[in-house]
Design a protein around this motif. Structure first.
Motif, PDB file in Angstrom:
ATOM      1  N   LEU A   1       0.800  -1.223   0.000  1.00  0.00           N
ATOM      2  CA  LEU A   1       0.000   0.000   0.000  1.00  0.00           C
ATOM      3  C   LEU A   1       0.833   1.272   0.000  1.00  0.00           C
ATOM      4  O   LEU A   1       0.271   2.369  -0.022  1.00  0.00           O
ATOM      5  CB  LEU A   1      -0.955   0.006   1.202  1.00  0.00           C
ATOM      6  CG  LEU A   1      -1.930  -1.160   1.278  1.00  0.00           C
ATOM      7  CD1 LEU A   1      -2.951  -0.922   2.380  1.00  0.00           C
ATOM      8  CD2 LEU A   1      -2.642  -1.364  -0.045  1.00  0.00           C
ATOM      9  N   GLY A   2       2.140   1.154   0.006  1.00  0.00           N
ATOM     10  CA  GLY A   2       2.974   2.338  -0.035  1.00  0.00           C
ATOM     11  C   GLY A   2       2.686   3.282   1.121  1.00  0.00           C
ATOM     12  O   GLY A   2       2.501   2.859   2.268  1.00  0.00           O
TER      13      GLY A   2
ATOM     14  N   CYS B   1      -2.943  13.760   0.060  1.00  0.00           N
ATOM     15  CA  CYS B   1      -1.596  14.243   0.327  1.00  0.00           C
ATOM     16  C   CYS B   1      -0.685  13.980  -0.876  1.00  0.00           C
ATOM     17  O   CYS B   1      -0.556  12.841  -1.348  1.00  0.00           O
ATOM     18  CB  CYS B   1      -1.055  13.545   1.572  1.00  0.00           C
ATOM     19  SG  CYS B   1       0.686  13.852   1.901  1.00  0.00           S
ATOM     20  N   ALA B   2      -0.050  15.021  -1.373  1.00  0.00           N
ATOM     21  CA  ALA B   2       0.810  14.888  -2.550  1.00  0.00           C
ATOM     22  C   ALA B   2       2.004  13.984  -2.285  1.00  0.00           C
ATOM     23  O   ALA B   2       2.493  13.310  -3.201  1.00  0.00           O
ATOM     24  CB  ALA B   2       1.285  16.274  -2.999  1.00  0.00           C
ATOM     25  N   VAL B   3       2.468  13.967  -1.045  1.00  0.00           N
ATOM     26  CA  VAL B   3       3.601  13.102  -0.706  1.00  0.00           C
ATOM     27  C   VAL B   3       3.185  11.639  -0.786  1.00  0.00           C
ATOM     28  O   VAL B   3       3.892  10.802  -1.363  1.00  0.00           O
ATOM     29  CB  VAL B   3       4.133  13.448   0.700  1.00  0.00           C
ATOM     30  CG1 VAL B   3       5.176  12.439   1.154  1.00  0.00           C
ATOM     31  CG2 VAL B   3       4.740  14.851   0.694  1.00  0.00           C
ATOM     32  N   ARG B   4       2.039  11.311  -0.214  1.00  0.00           N
ATOM     33  CA  ARG B   4       1.559   9.928  -0.289  1.00  0.00           C
ATOM     34  C   ARG B   4       1.308   9.521  -1.742  1.00  0.00           C
ATOM     35  O   ARG B   4       1.619   8.396  -2.152  1.00  0.00           O
ATOM     36  CB  ARG B   4       0.275   9.769   0.534  1.00  0.00           C
ATOM     37  CG  ARG B   4       0.459   9.984   2.034  1.00  0.00           C
ATOM     38  CD  ARG B   4      -0.858   9.765   2.770  1.00  0.00           C
ATOM     39  NE  ARG B   4      -0.825  10.203   4.145  1.00  0.00           N
ATOM     40  CZ  ARG B   4      -0.477   9.448   5.185  1.00  0.00           C
ATOM     41  NH1 ARG B   4      -0.111   8.197   4.989  1.00  0.00           N
ATOM     42  NH2 ARG B   4      -0.484   9.938   6.413  1.00  0.00           N
ATOM     43  N   ARG B   5       0.749  10.440  -2.530  1.00  0.00           N
ATOM     44  CA  ARG B   5       0.447  10.127  -3.935  1.00  0.00           C
ATOM     45  C   ARG B   5       1.709   9.965  -4.768  1.00  0.00           C
ATOM     46  O   ARG B   5       1.687   9.315  -5.829  1.00  0.00           O
ATOM     47  CB  ARG B   5      -0.439  11.216  -4.530  1.00  0.00           C
ATOM     48  CG  ARG B   5      -1.871  11.177  -4.029  1.00  0.00           C
ATOM     49  CD  ARG B   5      -2.776  12.149  -4.764  1.00  0.00           C
ATOM     50  NE  ARG B   5      -2.594  13.527  -4.325  1.00  0.00           N
ATOM     51  CZ  ARG B   5      -2.134  14.507  -5.082  1.00  0.00           C
ATOM     52  NH1 ARG B   5      -1.772  14.264  -6.332  1.00  0.00           N
ATOM     53  NH2 ARG B   5      -2.019  15.733  -4.606  1.00  0.00           N
TER      54      ARG B   5
ATOM     55  N   ASP C   1      -2.282   3.948  -7.601  1.00  0.00           N
ATOM     56  CA  ASP C   1      -3.688   4.288  -7.827  1.00  0.00           C
ATOM     57  C   ASP C   1      -4.310   4.973  -6.621  1.00  0.00           C
ATOM     58  O   ASP C   1      -5.369   5.581  -6.730  1.00  0.00           O
ATOM     59  CB  ASP C   1      -4.498   3.035  -8.173  1.00  0.00           C
ATOM     60  CG  ASP C   1      -4.134   2.472  -9.529  1.00  0.00           C
ATOM     61  OD1 ASP C   1      -3.571   3.222 -10.341  1.00  0.00           O
ATOM     62  OD2 ASP C   1      -4.390   1.282  -9.768  1.00  0.00           O
ATOM     63  N   GLY C   2      -3.655   4.859  -5.460  1.00  0.00           N
ATOM     64  CA  GLY C   2      -4.120   5.558  -4.271  1.00  0.00           C
ATOM     65  C   GLY C   2      -5.455   5.067  -3.768  1.00  0.00           C
ATOM     66  O   GLY C   2      -5.684   3.856  -3.675  1.00  0.00           O
TER      67      GLY C   2
END
Length: 223
Positions: free
Chosen positions: A120-121, A189-193, A200-201
């Motif tokens: 899941l990153g 969150c741009a960092v998570r993406r 795919d988030g």
């Protein structure tokens, strides 16, 4: 309770959850007494949001809907399998979920400090754990996804609130209050993406829910 992790993952999937790792705790891990295997659970990609959104907690407009849903659903799973349910909310004291996540061998500290999960990153989120009396067979630990990665997460935050130097919650909050911050509130969150794992988030509605909850400081354990 299913006799192996794959069967347990399939059973949890009926409730929109997935197994995010497991380990055999020792006396210093803070697991409930008599635990043979501690299994961490979190939202299943693609399967969680429709289940939660249609649930009583997801529709009643009350406080802490995700915590209440997690307590009911994971509590029922525990009762079904004669296990003990443990949650990252409801303290103090708080169960050491981040340490447990690392102990599973499926999650590590990322370059920005957030936990990164093998599947899941940076979108990993822990909703509860099942403390089983039996010792289930555990799979081999996966490879750490950050090894060999170009680390796009380090430069992804448009507010400069999260990077190699740590996380400035006030800077993040201030950014989310600006018109430009609406993109993070709406898309996540741009960092998570930026993490290549699970690129795919989440579903847009799920992302908005989590970002709004974070900005309003509701409880839970998003790593």
């Amino acid at each position: 309770m299913p006799a192996d992790l794959a069967a347990l993952d399939a059973r949890a999937g009926r409730d929109g959850l997935t197994v995010l790792g497991a380990f055999h705790p020792g006396p210093d891990d803070g697991a409930p007494a008599g635990t043979g295997t501690l299994v961490l659970l979190g939202p299943a990609p693609g399967g969680f949001w429709p289940v939660f959104a249609a649930s009583p907690e997801g529709r009643d407009g009350g406080a802490d809907p995700l915590d209440r849903w997690s307590a009911r659903v994971i509590g029922a799973l525990a009762a079904e399998g004669h296990a003990v349910a443990v949650f990252p909310f409801g303290g103090p004291p708080h169960a050491p979920f981040l340490a447990w996540a690392r102990r599973t061998g499926s999650a590590w500290s990322s370059p920005v400090g957030l936990l990164v999960h093998a599947r899941l990153g940076l979108f990993v989120s822990y909703r509860g754990a099942l403390a089983l009396g039996s010792r289930l067979a555990l799979p081999a630990a996966p490879a750490r996804p950050c090894d060999g990665c170009a680390a796009p997460c380090l430069a992804a935050c448009p507010a400069g609130a999260l990077g190699a130097g740590g996380y400035s919650v006030p800077a993040c909050d201030a950014w989310l209050d600006t018109p430009a911050g609406a993109a993070c509130l709406g898309s996540g969150c741009a960092v998570r993406r930026a993490c290549p794992v699970c690129a795919d988030g989440q579903a847009p509605a799920q992302t908005r829910f989590h970002m709004t909850a974070f900005h309003g400081r509701q409880t839970g354990c998003d790593a």
